[in-house]
Design a protein around this motif. Structure first.
Motif, mmCIF file in Angstrom:
data_model
loop_
_atom_site.group_PDB
_atom_site.id
_atom_site.type_symbol
_atom_site.label_atom_id
_atom_site.label_comp_id
_atom_site.label_asym_id
_atom_site.label_seq_id
_atom_site.Cartn_x
_atom_site.Cartn_y
_atom_site.Cartn_z
ATOM 1 N N ILE A 46 11.066 4.563 5.775
ATOM 2 C CA ILE A 46 11.600 5.806 5.213
ATOM 3 C C ILE A 46 11.940 6.677 6.422
ATOM 4 C CG2 ILE A 46 11.129 7.830 3.763
ATOM 5 C CD1 ILE A 46 9.066 6.087 2.216
ATOM 6 N N LYS A 214 6.050 8.927 -2.862
ATOM 7 C CA LYS A 214 6.252 7.506 -2.546
ATOM 8 C C LYS A 214 6.598 6.644 -3.755
ATOM 9 C CE LYS A 214 3.243 4.410 -0.683
ATOM 10 N NZ LYS A 214 2.244 3.900 0.275
ATOM 11 N N PHE A 217 9.936 5.136 -3.477
ATOM 12 C CA PHE A 217 9.997 3.926 -2.656
ATOM 13 C C PHE A 217 9.410 2.734 -3.436
ATOM 14 C CE2 PHE A 217 7.487 1.137 0.176
ATOM 15 C CZ PHE A 217 8.495 0.621 0.985
ATOM 16 N N ASP A 220 11.920 1.668 -6.129
ATOM 17 C CA ASP A 220 13.339 1.614 -5.744
ATOM 18 C C ASP A 220 14.193 2.611 -6.522
ATOM 19 O OD1 ASP A 220 13.027 -0.565 -3.895
ATOM 20 O OD2 ASP A 220 12.794 -1.893 -5.624
ATOM 21 N N VAL A 224 14.916 8.473 -1.485
ATOM 22 C CA VAL A 224 13.556 8.642 -0.951
ATOM 23 C C VAL A 224 13.546 9.678 0.173
ATOM 24 C CG1 VAL A 224 11.529 7.475 -0.018
ATOM 25 C CG2 VAL A 224 13.123 6.210 -1.447
#
Ligand SMILES: Nc1ncnc2c1ncn2[C@@H]1O[C@H](COP(=O)(O)OP(=O)(O)O)[C@@H](O)[C@H]1O
Ligand SMILES: [Mg+2]
Length: 238
Positions: A46, A214, A217, A220, A224
Motif C-alpha cells: 500500500i 485495511k 486491501f 480488493d 486503498v
C-alpha cells in the motif's frame, strides 16, 4: 529532533522493522508499505502506508498520553519512523469491538454493522504459527504471559482507550468499529505498544459507512491508498 543513532535490526515483522539504537532503553519503529492479510496468505504493498501509519499512530499515541494512557511512543523521527520505549511485549493481541465486523460475524453469525450493546474485549495469542488463536485471561496466566494484576491493568487501559478514541472518531464523523492493541512491560509498568492505524483498526465513515481501513486491501475493494490518506487527513487536520 533527536540525534539518536540507529543501530542493528532487532526484528522484522510483517508491517514494521524494529531497530536498536545507541540508547539501550529506546528502539526505532519503522513502518513499511508492505501489507498482509488472512494470516499472511495475501501479500501486497500500500503506497505511502508506512508514512501514513507512522503519522496516525504518533498522533493517536500523543492524544492518548494527554488522557494519561501510558504508551511506548517518544517522538517521531522521520516520515516513517518513531522512537519508542523498548518493552517486553506481552504476546497477546487485545481486540475491542463496538460494531460487528470481520471474524466476529462468522463466529457468532451476526450481521456486519450490528452495533454491540456493550464493547467486546477479546484476547488472541500472538502466534503466526498457531494462527493467533483466541484465548482468555486464564490462558494468559497459565502460559506465564501476564498476571491477574497485569490483565486487570490491560483491560482497564483498553477500555479507556476505546472510550477516548470512540468519541475522538465520532467528532470527525467516523465510526470506530473495532481495533487491536498490544501491550508491553518495563519492570512493573504496562505500556500501550505497537501501532494504532488503519492496519489495526476498522474505521467507517459515519454517514456512508465507507470503509477507511485495511478491509479495502483484504477484500480488493480498491481505493486503498486514497482511503488511508483520507483517514490520516481526517484524524490529523483537527
Ligand atoms: N515498544 C516495543 N518494544 C519491543 N517490541 C515492540 C514494541 N512495539 C512493538 N513491538 C513489536 O515489534 C513488532 C512490530 O512489527 P510488526 O510488523 O507489527 O510485527 P508482526 O508481524 O510480528 O506483527 C511486533 O512484533 C511488536 O509486538
Ligand atoms: Mg504487527
Amino acid at each position: 529532533m533527536s540525534k539518536i543513532q540507529k543501530k542493528e535490526l532487532l526484528y522484522e515483522g510483517k508491517a514494521k522493522r524494529i531497530f536498536l539504537t545507541d540508547m539501550e532503553d529506546k528502539l526505532i519503529q519503522e513502518f513499511k508499505d508492505d501489507a498482509t492479510a488472512f494470516d499472511g496468505a495475501k501479500k501486497g504493498v500500500i503506497v505511502k502506508k508506512g508514512e501514513i501509519n507512522n503519522a496516525i499512530s504518533a498522533f493517536l499515541f500523543e492524544y492518548l498520553e494527554n488522557y494519561h494512557i501510558p504508551t511506548h511512543f517518544l517522538e517521531e523521527i522521520s516520515a516513517n519512523q518513531m522512537l519508542v520505549r523498548k518493552l517486553n511485549i506481552i504476546p497477546v493481541e487485545v481486540v475491542l469491538r463496538n460494531v460487528a465486523a470481520g471474524s466476529l460475524c462468522a463466529r457468532y453469525k451476526i450481521q456486519e454493522g450490528t452495533v454491540m450493546e456493550y464493547p467486546i474485549l477479546e484476547y488472541y495469542l500472538k502466534s503466526d504459527e498457531l494462527h493467533d488463536p483466541m484465548i482468555n485471561e486464564y490462558h494468559a496466566y497459565a502460559f506465564g504471559h501476564a498476571t491477574p494484576d497485569e490483565t486487570k491493568a490491560i483491560n482497564r487501559i483498553a477500555s479507556k482507550v476505546n472510550a477516548i478514541l470512540k468519541s475522538f472518531f465520532d467528532r470527525r464523523n467516523l465510526v470506530l468499529v473495532d481495533f487491536k492493541l498490544e501491550f508491553g512491560k518495563k519492570g512493573t509498568e504496562i505500556y500501550l505498544a505497537d501501532e494504532i492505524s488503519p492496519d489495526t483498526c476498522r474505521i467507517w465513515d459515519k454517514k456512508t459507512h465507507k470503509k477507511l481501513d485495511k478491509d479495502r486491501f483484504r477484500h480488493d475493494m480498491g481505493g486503498v491508498e486514497k482511503a488511508y490518506a483520507e483517514l490520516r487527513d481526517r484524524i490529523t487536520n483537527s
